[in-house]
Design a protein around this motif. Structure first.
Motif, short mmCIF file in Angstrom:
data_model
loop_
_atom_site.label_atom_id
_atom_site.label_comp_id
_atom_site.label_asym_id
_atom_site.label_seq_id
_atom_site.Cartn_x
_atom_site.Cartn_y
_atom_site.Cartn_z
N ARG A 50 -7.05 0.36 -1.70
CA ARG A 50 -5.44 0.79 -2.48
C ARG A 50 -3.70 0.85 -2.23
NH1 ARG A 50 -7.64 1.77 -8.03
NH2 ARG A 50 -10.02 -0.56 -7.96
N ASP A 51 -5.12 1.27 -0.01
CA ASP A 51 -3.49 2.14 0.24
C ASP A 51 -2.95 0.70 1.06
OD1 ASP A 51 -5.41 2.26 1.67
OD2 ASP A 51 -5.59 4.51 2.58
N ARG A 99 -2.01 -2.33 -6.19
CA ARG A 99 -1.19 -1.78 -4.94
C ARG A 99 0.35 -2.37 -5.70
NH1 ARG A 99 -5.44 -4.61 -4.92
NH2 ARG A 99 -7.50 -3.66 -3.80
N MET A 128 2.56 -2.29 -2.22
CA MET A 128 1.85 -3.23 -1.27
C MET A 128 3.35 -4.35 -0.73
SD MET A 128 -0.98 -6.10 -2.46
CE MET A 128 0.35 -7.85 -2.32
#
Ligand code: SAM
Length: 210
Positions: A38-39, A61, A64
């Motif tokens: 997710r990061d 995300r 992102m």
């Protein structure tokens, strides 16, 4: 192989219209989405098409930064429309048959139904380039059309996806799962496996050692 069909409006339209309905697709993509952290900050999508997979990744995300590569003008136009005004998505016109351009490092490299269009030797060298541009601990996830063990199973796949065999993509260069897993391991990837499979659809995942 020419790849010309991806410049034909009817071929691209037929694919895009059916993309959401492709049997079991959401299931395989769901497993891919679970495995991309997710990061993840920078994500590269190879053969991005109209940006479908980048858009799915972005849902959970939002921060992102995505880079999508494709060689189809029609697909890239559709992706530009999808991400209009979004400065965190960059779209690049590139033929994956040649080496990747300088793109920087990525936390994840993904691809959906695209790499199987490349000749086998190029698939293999591309996997090596992907290893090089991943950050340590980065992940490669390839949701892919793979070869059946027999012609009988190949025909059964086309029945299962409700497509006449005449519609088979002339640029498909299908390869079995096992050969690709061996390549990925030989390149130094970790945790290499087929994480999901249904007939000729498979999700191959590999991690670059941290
Ligand atoms: C079946 S579509 C998948 C598109 C998108 N990834 C998705 O999941 O909806 C295959 C994509 O691969 C792209 N493609 C095929 N061969 C390619 C190549 N040699 N270089 C770059 N893109 C390629 C096509 O233009 C097309 O957008």
């Amino acid at each position: 192989m020419s790849g010309e069909e991806w410049e034909a409006a009817d071929h691209v339209g037929h694919y895009c219209e059916r993309a959401d309905e492709f049997p079991r697709r959401a299931e395989g993509e769901g497993v891919l989405l679970e495995h991309v952290p997710r990061d993840a900050r920078r994500v590269l999508d190879l053969g991005t098409g109209d940006g479908r997979l980048l858009a799915l990744l972005r849902r959970e995300r939002p921060a992102m930064i995505g880079v999508g590569l494709d060689f189809s003008e029609l697909m890239l136009t559709a992706a530009h429309e999808r991400f209009a005004g979004d400065e965190r998505i960059e779209l690049i016109d590139h033929d994956l048959a040649g080496p990747l351009p300088e793109l920087g490092r990525f936390d994840a490299v993904v691809s959906s139904m695209a790499i199987h269009h490349l000749e086998h030797e190029r698939k293999r060298s591309l996997y090596g380039e992907i290893f090089d541009l991943l950050e340590p601990g980065g992940i490669f996830a390839n949701f892919e059309h793979v070869a059946s063990p027999t012609r009988r199973r190949h025909l059964a796949f086309f029945v299962a996806i409700n497509e006449p065999l005449e519609c088979e993509d002339p640029s498909d260069r299908l390869l079995d799962v096992e050969s690709q897993l061996v390549w990925l391991r030989d390149l130094g990837f970790d945790d290499v496996d087929c994480y999901w499979k249904w007939l000729e659809m498979a999700l191959l995942i590999a991690a670059k050692p941290a």
